[in-house]
Motif scaffolding. Sequence first.
Motif, PDB file in Angstrom:
ATOM      1  N   GLY A 271       0.810  -1.211   0.000  1.00 56.53           N
ATOM      2  CA  GLY A 271       0.000   0.000   0.000  1.00 56.53           C
ATOM      3  C   GLY A 271       0.846   1.263   0.000  1.00 56.53           C
ATOM      4  N   ARG A 272       0.167   2.391  -0.089  1.00 58.70           N
ATOM      5  CA  ARG A 272       0.856   3.681  -0.102  1.00 58.70           C
ATOM      6  C   ARG A 272       0.426   4.505   1.104  1.00 58.70           C
ATOM      7  NH1 ARG A 272       3.562   4.472  -4.802  1.00 58.70           N
ATOM      8  NH2 ARG A 272       3.785   6.714  -4.419  1.00 58.70           N
ATOM      9  N   LEU A 273       1.329   5.347   1.568  1.00 55.30           N
ATOM     10  CA  LEU A 273       1.078   6.116   2.780  1.00 55.30           C
ATOM     11  C   LEU A 273      -0.135   7.024   2.653  1.00 55.30           C
ATOM     12  CD1 LEU A 273       2.010   6.943   5.620  1.00 55.30           C
ATOM     13  CD2 LEU A 273       3.476   8.664   4.541  1.00 55.30           C
ATOM     14  N   ASN A 274      -0.298   7.663   1.496  1.00 51.87           N
ATOM     15  CA  ASN A 274      -1.396   8.631   1.374  1.00 51.87           C
ATOM     16  C   ASN A 274      -2.770   7.981   1.455  1.00 51.87           C
ATOM     17  OD1 ASN A 274      -0.905   7.485  -1.241  1.00 51.87           O
ATOM     18  ND2 ASN A 274      -2.120   9.116  -2.146  1.00 51.87           N
ATOM     19  N   GLN A 275      -2.862   6.670   1.229  1.00 52.96           N
ATOM     20  CA  GLN A 275      -4.150   5.989   1.371  1.00 52.96           C
ATOM     21  C   GLN A 275      -4.641   6.033   2.814  1.00 52.96           C
ATOM     22  OE1 GLN A 275      -2.634   2.299  -0.334  1.00 52.96           O
ATOM     23  NE2 GLN A 275      -3.986   2.543  -2.113  1.00 52.96           N
ATOM     24  N   ILE A 276      -3.726   6.192   3.746  1.00 52.02           N
ATOM     25  CA  ILE A 276      -4.072   6.287   5.168  1.00 52.02           C
ATOM     26  C   ILE A 276      -4.061   7.738   5.635  1.00 52.02           C
ATOM     27  CG2 ILE A 276      -3.343   5.683   7.505  1.00 52.02           C
ATOM     28  CD1 ILE A 276      -2.223   3.061   6.350  1.00 52.02           C
ATOM     29  N   THR A 277      -3.007   8.468   5.302  1.00 57.71           N
ATOM     30  CA  THR A 277      -2.852   9.816   5.865  1.00 57.71           C
ATOM     31  C   THR A 277      -3.887  10.800   5.339  1.00 57.71           C
ATOM     32  OG1 THR A 277      -1.171  10.322   4.192  1.00 57.71           O
ATOM     33  CG2 THR A 277      -0.405   9.546   6.352  1.00 57.71           C
ATOM     34  N   ARG A 278      -4.526  10.510   4.208  1.00 50.18           N
ATOM     35  CA  ARG A 278      -5.566  11.428   3.722  1.00 50.18           C
ATOM     36  C   ARG A 278      -6.702  11.552   4.735  1.00 50.18           C
ATOM     37  NH1 ARG A 278     -10.087   9.497   0.688  1.00 50.18           N
ATOM     38  NH2 ARG A 278     -10.288   7.227   0.664  1.00 50.18           N
ATOM     39  N   HIS A 279      -6.863  10.521   5.580  1.00 43.84           N
ATOM     40  CA  HIS A 279      -7.908  10.557   6.605  1.00 43.84           C
ATOM     41  C   HIS A 279      -7.448  11.240   7.891  1.00 43.84           C
ATOM     42  CE1 HIS A 279     -10.136   7.894   4.029  1.00 43.84           C
ATOM     43  NE2 HIS A 279      -9.247   6.933   4.152  1.00 43.84           N
ATOM     44  N   MET A 280      -6.168  11.556   7.981  1.00 43.03           N
ATOM     45  CA  MET A 280      -5.592  12.081   9.217  1.00 43.03           C
ATOM     46  C   MET A 280      -5.347  13.585   9.174  1.00 43.03           C
ATOM     47  SD  MET A 280      -2.831   8.977   9.885  1.00 43.03           S
ATOM     48  CE  MET A 280      -2.278   9.637  11.454  1.00 43.03           C
ATOM     49  N   MET A 281      -5.726  14.221   8.070  1.00 38.72           N
ATOM     50  CA  MET A 281      -5.417  15.644   7.884  1.00 38.72           C
ATOM     51  C   MET A 281      -5.990  16.532   8.992  1.00 38.72           C
ATOM     52  SD  MET A 281      -3.567  15.898   5.186  1.00 38.72           S
ATOM     53  CE  MET A 281      -3.170  15.120   3.623  1.00 38.72           C
ATOM     54  N   GLY A 282      -7.181  16.202   9.484  1.00 38.32           N
ATOM     55  CA  GLY A 282      -7.845  17.058  10.466  1.00 38.32           C
ATOM     56  C   GLY A 282      -7.535  16.740  11.912  1.00 38.32           C
ATOM     57  N   LEU A 283      -6.579  15.850  12.153  1.00 34.20           N
ATOM     58  CA  LEU A 283      -6.318  15.403  13.527  1.00 34.20           C
ATOM     59  C   LEU A 283      -5.986  16.559  14.463  1.00 34.20           C
ATOM     60  CD1 LEU A 283      -5.901  13.157  15.608  1.00 34.20           C
ATOM     61  CD2 LEU A 283      -3.580  12.837  14.696  1.00 34.20           C
ATOM     62  N   PHE A 284      -5.290  17.577  13.953  1.00 35.28           N
ATOM     63  CA  PHE A 284      -4.877  18.693  14.807  1.00 35.28           C
ATOM     64  C   PHE A 284      -5.658  19.969  14.480  1.00 35.28           C
ATOM     65  CE2 PHE A 284      -1.306  15.757  14.613  1.00 35.28           C
ATOM     66  CZ  PHE A 284      -1.072  15.558  15.971  1.00 35.28           C
ATOM     67  N   ALA A 285      -6.851  19.825  13.958  1.00 37.02           N
ATOM     68  CA  ALA A 285      -7.666  20.991  13.586  1.00 37.02           C
ATOM     69  C   ALA A 285      -7.757  21.974  14.750  1.00 37.02           C
ATOM     70  CB  ALA A 285      -9.072  20.549  13.172  1.00 37.02           C
ATOM     71  N   GLY A 286      -7.434  23.240  14.460  1.00 39.30           N
ATOM     72  CA  GLY A 286      -7.491  24.273  15.481  1.00 39.30           C
ATOM     73  C   GLY A 286      -6.253  24.381  16.348  1.00 39.30           C
ATOM     74  N   ARG A 287      -5.301  23.490  16.167  1.00 37.59           N
ATOM     75  CA  ARG A 287      -4.071  23.512  16.964  1.00 37.59           C
ATOM     76  C   ARG A 287      -2.981  24.285  16.228  1.00 37.59           C
ATOM     77  NH1 ARG A 287      -2.863  18.831  20.023  1.00 37.59           N
ATOM     78  NH2 ARG A 287      -0.716  19.615  20.081  1.00 37.59           N
ATOM     79  N   PRO A 288      -2.089  24.945  16.959  1.00 37.52           N
ATOM     80  CA  PRO A 288      -0.924  25.538  16.306  1.00 37.52           C
ATOM     81  C   PRO A 288      -0.125  24.470  15.550  1.00 37.52           C
ATOM     82  CG  PRO A 288      -1.130  26.355  18.549  1.00 37.52           C
ATOM     83  CD  PRO A 288      -2.129  25.249  18.410  1.00 37.52           C
ATOM     84  N   GLY A 289       0.216  24.761  14.323  1.00 39.61           N
ATOM     85  CA  GLY A 289       0.969  23.823  13.504  1.00 39.61           C
ATOM     86  C   GLY A 289       0.111  22.941  12.628  1.00 39.61           C
ATOM     87  N   ALA A 290      -1.214  23.054  12.738  1.00 32.77           N
ATOM     88  CA  ALA A 290      -2.101  22.173  11.977  1.00 32.77           C
ATOM     89  C   ALA A 290      -1.939  22.360  10.472  1.00 32.77           C
ATOM     90  CB  ALA A 290      -3.560  22.405  12.382  1.00 32.77           C
ATOM     91  N   ARG A 291      -1.735  23.604  10.053  1.00 36.31           N
ATOM     92  CA  ARG A 291      -1.594  23.852   8.616  1.00 36.31           C
ATOM     93  C   ARG A 291      -0.338  23.178   8.074  1.00 36.31           C
ATOM     94  NH1 ARG A 291      -1.654  29.165   8.508  1.00 36.31           N
ATOM     95  NH2 ARG A 291      -3.878  29.349   8.085  1.00 36.31           N
ATOM     96  N   ARG A 292       0.755  23.288   8.832  1.00 33.48           N
ATOM     97  CA  ARG A 292       2.000  22.673   8.398  1.00 33.48           C
ATOM     98  C   ARG A 292       1.868  21.158   8.396  1.00 33.48           C
ATOM     99  NH1 ARG A 292       5.736  22.565   4.996  1.00 33.48           N
ATOM    100  NH2 ARG A 292       7.874  22.224   5.705  1.00 33.48           N
ATOM    101  N   TRP A 293       1.195  20.583   9.368  1.00 36.53           N
ATOM    102  CA  TRP A 293       0.910  19.135   9.409  1.00 36.53           C
ATOM    103  C   TRP A 293       0.221  18.704   8.118  1.00 36.53           C
ATOM    104  CZ3 TRP A 293       1.024  14.420  11.900  1.00 36.53           C
ATOM    105  CH2 TRP A 293      -0.054  13.545  11.710  1.00 36.53           C
ATOM    106  N   ARG A 294      -0.836  19.412   7.743  1.00 41.53           N
ATOM    107  CA  ARG A 294      -1.572  19.066   6.523  1.00 41.53           C
ATOM    108  C   ARG A 294      -0.681  19.213   5.291  1.00 41.53           C
ATOM    109  NH1 ARG A 294      -5.423  22.346   9.159  1.00 41.53           N
ATOM    110  NH2 ARG A 294      -4.998  24.056   7.693  1.00 41.53           N
ATOM    111  N   GLN A 295       0.094  20.267   5.249  1.00 44.70           N
ATOM    112  CA  GLN A 295       0.930  20.536   4.091  1.00 44.70           C
ATOM    113  C   GLN A 295       1.974  19.442   3.882  1.00 44.70           C
ATOM    114  OE1 GLN A 295       3.441  24.013   4.428  1.00 44.70           O
ATOM    115  NE2 GLN A 295       3.426  24.355   2.217  1.00 44.70           N
TER     116      GLN A 295
END
Length: 338
Positions: free
Chosen positions: A285-309
């Motif tokens: 498998g490929r990593l993005n198949q899992i991490t696409r679901h994890m983008m919002g894990l830190f929603a509202g937290r400092p650093g969340a934008r960089r995490w998503r990027q």
Amino acid sequence: MKQESSAKPNALRASRLSVAPMMDWTDRHCRYFHRLMSGQALLYTEMVTAPALVRGGALHLLDHAQEEHPVALQLGGSNPAELAQAARLGAAAGYDEINLNCGCPSDRVQSGTFGAVLMKHPQTVIDCVSAMQDAVDVEVTVKCRIGVDDQDAETVLPEFLARLGAVGCSRIIIHARKAWLKGLSPKENRDIPPLDYDLIRRMRALFPHLHLSVNGGITDLDQVQGFLDDGLDGVMVGRAAYHQPWDILGEADARIWGQPNDAKTPEDVARAMFPYIEAHLSAGGRLNQITRHMMGLFAGRPGARRWRQILSEGASRDGAGPELLERALSHIGSAKAA
């Protein structure tokens, strides 16, 4: 056929808070991730069509991890015999509940005469539910809208619920919006038709013997608790649970069930995914198949934008693995703004 006795207690208890079935979102990777945040909430698959299972032999659509339980399979279809066979396959695969989709408004499901269009064909729904109940021992439930198009929801919904209750389908999830099958896209159908929570509350009073859950427009645990305090048996959360999963699921076990939260922080959840990710990568498998679901894990937290990027730019690259998540995690809390 009365089904209360066949309901698995864990699914029934878990239905106080559930994560909605969402096409292209609530796949097995998403559900595994969500389960790390809440050990109690009921998780649903994406809608799986009965023809895909019965005629297409796409049994891989039933794949799930043992850790996902309690987990429900949502089926789409309108042929009673085919749905009965699909339900058998789902029960054999170990699902805790089989749910019939009577709420999806997409063109694809309309063309197959299932989803929300079934609100116009209540006898078909009864025939399908009865066939599914006869086929399996696990509980058969229904997810529906309050009505479609020009239907009078005040008339249609109670009639629909009464007919379901009469055949022993006692657990129903109601999306508190109409579906407009003509003139609105599936996306618009999630936002434009007005929510009518009061109608759901009236149904709660009218059908005290049914187990009714409300769905649609619910964005935080305060709303969830409010509906439970109002007497609703369950609350189903969709997009908020996907886009801000920690806000919904991270505190759910403590607030909704009074259970300790084993996932201490979102960072703990991210790192708890590493073994699962490594196994997935080892299987090709490929990593993005899992991490696409994890983008919002830190929603509202400092650093969340960089995490998503970092995840969005790097997870699709060859060789990407858990070290990418570690790099993204290093930015959490270090940025001045999310």
